[in-house]
Design a protein around this motif. Structure first.
Motif, PDB file in Angstrom:
ATOM      1  N   ALA A  28     -38.975  15.356  -1.147  1.00 42.03           N
ATOM      2  CA  ALA A  28     -40.347  15.116  -0.710  1.00 42.03           C
ATOM      3  C   ALA A  28     -40.279  14.219   0.516  1.00 42.03           C
ATOM      4  CB  ALA A  28     -41.149  14.446  -1.815  1.00 42.03           C
ATOM      5  N   ASP A  29     -41.024  14.549   1.550  1.00 37.58           N
ATOM      6  CA  ASP A  29     -40.947  13.841   2.824  1.00 37.58           C
ATOM      7  C   ASP A  29     -41.601  12.466   2.719  1.00 37.58           C
ATOM      8  OD1 ASP A  29     -40.948  12.977   5.413  1.00 37.58           O
ATOM      9  OD2 ASP A  29     -41.778  14.817   6.265  1.00 37.58           O
ATOM     10  N   PRO A  30     -40.825  11.371   2.827  1.00 39.96           N
ATOM     11  CA  PRO A  30     -41.404  10.021   2.751  1.00 39.96           C
ATOM     12  C   PRO A  30     -42.203   9.656   3.991  1.00 39.96           C
ATOM     13  CG  PRO A  30     -39.075   9.882   3.241  1.00 39.96           C
ATOM     14  CD  PRO A  30     -39.358  11.333   2.993  1.00 39.96           C
ATOM     15  N   GLY A  31     -42.106  10.495   5.031  1.00 38.60           N
ATOM     16  CA  GLY A  31     -42.882  10.260   6.242  1.00 38.60           C
ATOM     17  C   GLY A  31     -44.222  10.964   6.209  1.00 38.60           C
ATOM     18  N   ASP A  32     -44.608  11.451   5.033  1.00 37.59           N
ATOM     19  CA  ASP A  32     -45.868  12.166   4.870  1.00 37.59           C
ATOM     20  C   ASP A  32     -47.025  11.326   5.421  1.00 37.59           C
ATOM     21  OD1 ASP A  32     -48.237  13.386   3.832  1.00 37.59           O
ATOM     22  OD2 ASP A  32     -47.018  14.371   2.298  1.00 37.59           O
ATOM     23  N   SER A  33     -47.833  11.943   6.276  1.00 34.35           N
ATOM     24  CA  SER A  33     -48.928  11.205   6.911  1.00 34.35           C
ATOM     25  C   SER A  33     -49.949  10.688   5.904  1.00 34.35           C
ATOM     26  CB  SER A  33     -49.631  12.117   7.924  1.00 34.35           C
ATOM     27  OG  SER A  33     -50.154  13.275   7.287  1.00 34.35           O
ATOM     28  N   ASN A  90     -46.378   2.613   6.388  1.00 31.94           N
ATOM     29  CA  ASN A  90     -45.674   3.348   7.433  1.00 31.94           C
ATOM     30  C   ASN A  90     -44.177   3.098   7.313  1.00 31.94           C
ATOM     31  OD1 ASN A  90     -47.909   4.490   9.186  1.00 31.94           O
ATOM     32  ND2 ASN A  90     -48.503   2.330   9.107  1.00 31.94           N
ATOM     33  N   TYR A  91     -43.464   4.102   6.843  1.00 32.23           N
ATOM     34  CA  TYR A  91     -42.021   4.001   6.660  1.00 32.23           C
ATOM     35  C   TYR A  91     -41.308   4.661   7.838  1.00 32.23           C
ATOM     36  CZ  TYR A  91     -43.188   2.828   1.835  1.00 32.23           C
ATOM     37  OH  TYR A  91     -43.698   2.230   0.715  1.00 32.23           O
ATOM     38  N   THR A 137     -34.941  16.227   9.037  1.00 34.89           N
ATOM     39  CA  THR A 137     -35.074  16.217   7.580  1.00 34.89           C
ATOM     40  C   THR A 137     -35.235  14.778   7.111  1.00 34.89           C
ATOM     41  OG1 THR A 137     -33.644  18.168   7.449  1.00 34.89           O
ATOM     42  CG2 THR A 137     -34.001  16.931   5.423  1.00 34.89           C
ATOM     43  N   ASN A 138     -36.431  14.441   6.669  1.00 35.51           N
ATOM     44  CA  ASN A 138     -36.726  13.065   6.273  1.00 35.51           C
ATOM     45  C   ASN A 138     -36.432  12.874   4.786  1.00 35.51           C
ATOM     46  OD1 ASN A 138     -37.678  12.568   8.894  1.00 35.51           O
ATOM     47  ND2 ASN A 138     -39.730  13.252   8.355  1.00 35.51           N
ATOM     48  N   LEU A 139     -35.224  12.438   4.489  1.00 35.91           N
ATOM     49  CA  LEU A 139     -34.815  12.267   3.102  1.00 35.91           C
ATOM     50  C   LEU A 139     -35.237  10.918   2.540  1.00 35.91           C
ATOM     51  CD1 LEU A 139     -31.187  13.729   3.214  1.00 35.91           C
ATOM     52  CD2 LEU A 139     -33.318  14.904   2.613  1.00 35.91           C
ATOM     53  N   ILE A 140     -35.348   9.930   3.409  1.00 35.65           N
ATOM     54  CA  ILE A 140     -35.662   8.572   2.936  1.00 35.65           C
ATOM     55  C   ILE A 140     -36.548   7.873   3.952  1.00 35.65           C
ATOM     56  CG2 ILE A 140     -33.668   7.448   4.030  1.00 35.65           C
ATOM     57  CD1 ILE A 140     -33.374   5.785   1.423  1.00 35.65           C
ATOM     58  N   GLY A 141     -37.419   6.988   3.450  1.00 30.98           N
ATOM     59  CA  GLY A 141     -38.220   6.144   4.314  1.00 30.98           C
ATOM     60  C   GLY A 141     -37.831   4.689   4.077  1.00 30.98           C
ATOM     61  N   PHE A 142     -37.790   3.901   5.146  1.00 30.77           N
ATOM     62  CA  PHE A 142     -37.321   2.519   5.044  1.00 30.77           C
ATOM     63  C   PHE A 142     -38.221   1.617   5.876  1.00 30.77           C
ATOM     64  CE2 PHE A 142     -34.298  -0.945   6.273  1.00 30.77           C
ATOM     65  CZ  PHE A 142     -33.975  -1.382   4.990  1.00 30.77           C
ATOM     66  N   ALA A 191     -37.655   0.893   0.313  1.00 38.37           N
ATOM     67  CA  ALA A 191     -37.189   2.267   0.508  1.00 38.37           C
ATOM     68  C   ALA A 191     -37.910   3.186  -0.468  1.00 38.37           C
ATOM     69  CB  ALA A 191     -35.678   2.358   0.280  1.00 38.37           C
ATOM     70  N   ILE A 192     -38.298   4.357   0.008  1.00 40.61           N
ATOM     71  CA  ILE A 192     -38.862   5.374  -0.877  1.00 40.61           C
ATOM     72  C   ILE A 192     -38.135   6.688  -0.615  1.00 40.61           C
ATOM     73  CG2 ILE A 192     -41.149   4.297  -0.999  1.00 40.61           C
ATOM     74  CD1 ILE A 192     -42.137   6.499   0.922  1.00 40.61           C
ATOM     75  N   MET A 193     -37.944   7.439  -1.680  1.00 39.71           N
ATOM     76  CA  MET A 193     -37.300   8.747  -1.532  1.00 39.71           C
ATOM     77  C   MET A 193     -37.692   9.626  -2.713  1.00 39.71           C
ATOM     78  SD  MET A 193     -33.324   7.881  -2.472  1.00 39.71           S
ATOM     79  CE  MET A 193     -32.855   7.303  -4.116  1.00 39.71           C
ATOM     80  N   GLY A 194     -37.738  10.906  -2.454  1.00 40.36           N
ATOM     81  CA  GLY A 194     -37.974  11.886  -3.510  1.00 40.36           C
ATOM     82  C   GLY A 194     -36.942  12.976  -3.370  1.00 40.36           C
ATOM     83  N   MET A 195     -35.759  12.746  -3.902  1.00 40.28           N
ATOM     84  CA  MET A 195     -34.634  13.674  -3.736  1.00 40.28           C
ATOM     85  C   MET A 195     -34.085  14.087  -5.091  1.00 40.28           C
ATOM     86  SD  MET A 195     -32.468  11.784  -0.720  1.00 40.28           S
ATOM     87  CE  MET A 195     -31.092  12.914  -0.922  1.00 40.28           C
ATOM     88  N   LYS A 196     -33.688  15.344  -5.187  1.00 36.92           N
ATOM     89  CA  LYS A 196     -33.060  15.793  -6.420  1.00 36.92           C
ATOM     90  C   LYS A 196     -32.133  16.970  -6.125  1.00 36.92           C
ATOM     91  CE  LYS A 196     -35.370  15.432 -10.245  1.00 36.92           C
ATOM     92  NZ  LYS A 196     -34.542  14.476 -11.030  1.00 36.92           N
ATOM     93  N   LEU A 197     -30.888  16.827  -6.555  1.00 34.55           N
ATOM     94  CA  LEU A 197     -29.951  17.952  -6.547  1.00 34.55           C
ATOM     95  C   LEU A 197     -30.213  18.758  -7.813  1.00 34.55           C
ATOM     96  CD1 LEU A 197     -26.741  16.140  -5.326  1.00 34.55           C
ATOM     97  CD2 LEU A 197     -27.677  18.185  -4.256  1.00 34.55           C
ATOM     98  N   TRP A 198     -30.313  20.062  -7.672  1.00 39.65           N
ATOM     99  CA  TRP A 198     -30.786  20.891  -8.776  1.00 39.65           C
ATOM    100  C   TRP A 198     -30.035  22.218  -8.792  1.00 39.65           C
ATOM    101  CZ3 TRP A 198     -33.571  19.309 -12.689  1.00 39.65           C
ATOM    102  CH2 TRP A 198     -34.236  20.217 -13.510  1.00 39.65           C
ATOM    103  N   ALA A 199     -29.832  22.756  -9.981  1.00 41.25           N
ATOM    104  CA  ALA A 199     -29.199  24.069 -10.130  1.00 41.25           C
ATOM    105  C   ALA A 199     -30.238  25.067 -10.621  1.00 41.25           C
ATOM    106  CB  ALA A 199     -28.034  23.999 -11.116  1.00 41.25           C
ATOM    107  N   GLU A 200     -30.304  26.216  -9.983  1.00 42.26           N
ATOM    108  CA  GLU A 200     -31.320  27.213 -10.340  1.00 42.26           C
ATOM    109  C   GLU A 200     -31.051  27.815 -11.709  1.00 42.26           C
ATOM    110  OE1 GLU A 200     -33.368  31.313  -8.562  1.00 42.26           O
ATOM    111  OE2 GLU A 200     -31.632  30.410  -7.551  1.00 42.26           O
TER     112      GLU A 200
END
Length: 309
Positions: free
Chosen positions: A246-251, A259-260, A266-271, A286-295
């Motif tokens: 999820a983009d931490p730079g979301d307006s 304002n991060y 690719t905005n993986l993290i906001g700081f 810091a904010i981030m919404g990251m997940k490695l996932w297997a289908e």
């Protein structure tokens, strides 16, 4: 007489050190290094570019099975359909995680800014990276292609064979398979063998080992999460792994006055870094919404070494 220059975040007074610029540079450096690390890790894993999702998106893993009908069909008779069954196996929300750290003014006075600030930023970055990896390792342990083998080497071969067979049965291409093993088991096996173990970002791995494009050598736990227990081998095709974010730079976040700093395509993290005068500390958020996932959950093989099996 020249007008007084008003101090602002982007326009500090000329007579004072440009502390705002140095803080901004620190923010850019932090997110750039974090993104660079993940680009390198994606290359090691062999997975594609991260996939952007909106916060709250549900990630779903499936199991797939095909019941094959008899292929001997008399001339003119209807060919029976083989039944394909796709079942939802597990799901998780892609959520924004929030973190903060503080460096007191006493630490800067005692150790200097380079150690107190920069070294703690390095440790912060590593810990955040390990949160994502630790979650992924725990998820890998839920793989439903389970089995046993009598030796560690046999477990590696069996795990690879199981996932190749599974994907072939689903008519899905596999370019390469990655494996995960306990580092103590690996060194017990490797012994004095002439094998090059590489290390990046605290992760040990071997390239092109026994048919695996990459074999990751992991401890039993990472960031408090289960990684790879001893006498266990896990394997999955690289096509089965995706990195969602999820983009931490979301307006939309800016509407809250948040304002991060983000960096790159690719905005993986906001700081964000700032000083808190009421407590005399330097705060970092810091904010981030990251997940490695297997289908496919049944595209992950988990083989246990059982010498007497």
């Amino acid at each position: 007489m020249a007008a007084t220059k008003v101090e602002s975040l982007t326009n500090p007074r000329d007579s004072l050190p440009n502390t705002y610029t140095s803080v901004t540079a620190r923010e850019v450096d932090f997110v750039s290094r974090f993104n660079d690390n993940w680009d390198a890790l994606r290359t090691i894993l062999g997975i594609m570019r991260p996939i952007r999702k909106t916060p709250g998106t549900q990630l779903i893993s499936y199991t797939a099975d095909v019941t094959l009908e008899d292929g001997d069909v008399d001339p003119g008779n209807v060919i029976p359909y083989s039944k394909a069954t796709i079942t939802q196996a597990t799901k998780a929300d892609l959520t924004i995680k929030k973190y903060a750290k503080a460096v007191p003014i006493e630490d800067v006075d005692k150790y200097g800014a380079e150690i107190a600030v920069e070294k703690s930023d390095d440790a912060f970055l590593t810990k955040l990276q390990n949160v994502v990896l630790g979650d992924f390792y725990t998820f890998l342990n839920t793989g439903s292609l389970t089995g046993t083998a009598t030796t560690w080497q046999a477990a590696l071969a069996k795990a690879q064979g199981e996932v190749l067979n599974k994907f072939a049965g689903m008519a899905k291409d596999v370019t390469s398979v990655v494996g995960f093993a306990n580092i103590l088991d690996a060194y017990d096996y490797l012994g004095a063998a002439d094998i090059t173990v590489q290390t990046q970002f605290g992760i040990n791995y071997v390239k092109d080992f026994m048919g695996y494009s990459t074999l990751f050598l992991l401890p039993a736990t990472v960031s408090g999460n289960t990684a790879i227990a001893r006498n266990t081998v896990i394997a999955t095709p690289v096509e089965n792994i995706d990195l969602y974010y999820a983009d931490p730079g979301d307006s939309e976040f800016a509407r809250l006055g948040l304002n991060y700093t983000v960096q790159g395509e690719t905005n993986l993290i906001g700081f964000h870094a700032q000083g808190n005068y009421s407590t005399a500390v330097g705060e970092s958020y810091a904010i981030m919404g990251m997940k490695l996932w297997a289908e496919y959950l049944d595209g992950i093989a988990k083989i246990t070494v059982s010498p007497g099996g």
